[in-house]
Motif scaffolding. Structure first.
Motif, PDB file in Angstrom:
ATOM      1  N   ASP A 111       0.756  -1.195  -0.023  1.00 51.47           N
ATOM      2  CA  ASP A 111      -0.079  -0.023   0.043  1.00 51.47           C
ATOM      3  C   ASP A 111       0.890   1.133  -0.047  1.00 51.47           C
ATOM      4  O   ASP A 111       0.570   2.268  -0.658  1.00 51.47           O
ATOM      5  N   ASP A 112       1.888   1.235   0.620  1.00 48.51           N
ATOM      6  CA  ASP A 112       2.914   2.339   0.873  1.00 48.51           C
ATOM      7  C   ASP A 112       3.451   2.424  -0.448  1.00 48.51           C
ATOM      8  O   ASP A 112       3.534   3.577  -1.088  1.00 48.51           O
ATOM      9  N   ALA A 113       3.854   1.413  -1.162  1.00 48.66           N
ATOM     10  CA  ALA A 113       4.424   1.640  -2.331  1.00 48.66           C
ATOM     11  C   ALA A 113       3.580   2.254  -3.714  1.00 48.66           C
ATOM     12  O   ALA A 113       3.853   2.873  -4.216  1.00 48.66           O
ATOM     13  N   ARG A 114       2.384   1.602  -3.544  1.00 50.03           N
ATOM     14  CA  ARG A 114       1.303   2.190  -4.244  1.00 50.03           C
ATOM     15  C   ARG A 114       0.964   3.639  -4.185  1.00 50.03           C
ATOM     16  O   ARG A 114       0.835   4.276  -5.116  1.00 50.03           O
ATOM     17  N   ALA A 115       0.969   3.975  -3.016  1.00 55.39           N
ATOM     18  CA  ALA A 115       0.823   5.426  -2.633  1.00 55.39           C
ATOM     19  C   ALA A 115       1.912   6.420  -3.102  1.00 55.39           C
ATOM     20  O   ALA A 115       1.510   7.321  -3.684  1.00 55.39           O
ATOM     21  N   ASP A 116       3.134   5.707  -3.099  1.00 54.19           N
ATOM     22  CA  ASP A 116       4.345   6.251  -3.289  1.00 54.19           C
ATOM     23  C   ASP A 116       4.155   6.601  -4.909  1.00 54.19           C
ATOM     24  O   ASP A 116       4.679   7.531  -5.417  1.00 54.19           O
ATOM     25  N   VAL A 117       4.041   5.552  -5.792  1.00 54.49           N
ATOM     26  CA  VAL A 117       3.986   5.585  -7.092  1.00 54.49           C
ATOM     27  C   VAL A 117       2.837   6.517  -7.546  1.00 54.49           C
ATOM     28  O   VAL A 117       2.899   7.418  -8.307  1.00 54.49           O
ATOM     29  N   SER A 118       1.669   6.306  -6.900  1.00 55.42           N
ATOM     30  CA  SER A 118       0.686   7.357  -7.322  1.00 55.42           C
ATOM     31  C   SER A 118       0.928   8.742  -7.260  1.00 55.42           C
ATOM     32  O   SER A 118       0.578   9.692  -7.882  1.00 55.42           O
ATOM     33  N   ALA A 119       1.601   9.005  -5.729  1.00 52.85           N
ATOM     34  CA  ALA A 119       2.119  10.383  -5.921  1.00 52.85           C
ATOM     35  C   ALA A 119       3.039  11.068  -6.889  1.00 52.85           C
ATOM     36  O   ALA A 119       2.974  11.893  -7.515  1.00 52.85           O
ATOM     37  N   ALA A 120       3.940  10.003  -7.301  1.00 56.88           N
ATOM     38  CA  ALA A 120       5.043  10.271  -8.004  1.00 56.88           C
ATOM     39  C   ALA A 120       4.307  10.715  -9.671  1.00 56.88           C
ATOM     40  O   ALA A 120       4.686  11.624 -10.126  1.00 56.88           O
ATOM     41  N   VAL A 121       3.526   9.730  -9.849  1.00 49.79           N
ATOM     42  CA  VAL A 121       2.843   9.787 -11.160  1.00 49.79           C
ATOM     43  C   VAL A 121       1.932  11.162 -11.381  1.00 49.79           C
ATOM     44  O   VAL A 121       1.844  11.820 -12.054  1.00 49.79           O
ATOM     45  N   GLU A 122       1.109  11.443 -10.367  1.00 50.61           N
ATOM     46  CA  GLU A 122       0.281  12.614 -10.248  1.00 50.61           C
ATOM     47  C   GLU A 122       1.381  14.066 -10.047  1.00 50.61           C
ATOM     48  O   GLU A 122       0.902  15.052 -10.880  1.00 50.61           O
ATOM     49  N   GLU A 123       2.560  13.983  -9.432  1.00 53.41           N
ATOM     50  CA  GLU A 123       3.315  15.070  -9.489  1.00 53.41           C
ATOM     51  C   GLU A 123       3.749  15.359 -11.026  1.00 53.41           C
ATOM     52  O   GLU A 123       4.001  16.528 -11.459  1.00 53.41           O
ATOM     53  N   LEU A 124       4.112  14.070 -11.516  1.00 51.82           N
ATOM     54  CA  LEU A 124       4.849  14.124 -12.880  1.00 51.82           C
ATOM     55  C   LEU A 124       3.532  14.641 -13.804  1.00 51.82           C
ATOM     56  O   LEU A 124       3.965  15.552 -14.725  1.00 51.82           O
ATOM     57  N   LEU A 125       2.291  14.358 -13.497  1.00 58.14           N
ATOM     58  CA  LEU A 125       1.123  14.686 -14.599  1.00 58.14           C
ATOM     59  C   LEU A 125       1.000  16.111 -14.535  1.00 58.14           C
ATOM     60  O   LEU A 125       0.766  17.030 -15.064  1.00 58.14           O
ATOM     61  N   ASN A 126       1.113  16.663 -13.251  1.00 55.95           N
ATOM     62  CA  ASN A 126       0.906  18.208 -12.930  1.00 55.95           C
ATOM     63  C   ASN A 126       2.116  19.000 -13.355  1.00 55.95           C
ATOM     64  O   ASN A 126       1.803  20.135 -13.877  1.00 55.95           O
TER      65      ASN A 126
END
Length: 77
Positions: A19-34
């Motif tokens: 769950d932590d890894a998924r949250a980290d990846v999700s945050a990184a992807v969102e930051e990249l998209l922004n």
């Protein structure tokens, strides 16, 4: 005292890590998209500004050509 490493405890730790890894990846992807969205907006603005400038310069060139043509027409008469 720490809890023993039973299969259930190991499974819970593994799920928590995933769950932590998924949250980290999700945050990184969102930051990249922004970041990409902001860059795209900036490039878009630059392109529109350059197109406006080009349009203004073409309008000035057209006006100068028409003025030159009008002067040639009146001087030949």
């Amino acid at each position: 005292m720490s809890s023993p490493d039973t299969p259930v405890n190991k499974l819970n730790k593994s799920e928590s890590t995933q769950d932590d890894a998924r949250a980290d990846v999700s945050a990184a992807v969102e930051e990249l998209l922004n970041s990409l969205s902001n860059k795209f907006a900036g490039v878009s603005s630059e392109i529109f500004a350059k197109m406006d400038e080009m349009s203004r310069r073409l309008d000035n060139l057209e006006a100068a050509l028409q003025e030159s043509k009008a002067k040639e027409g009146s001087s030949s008469k």
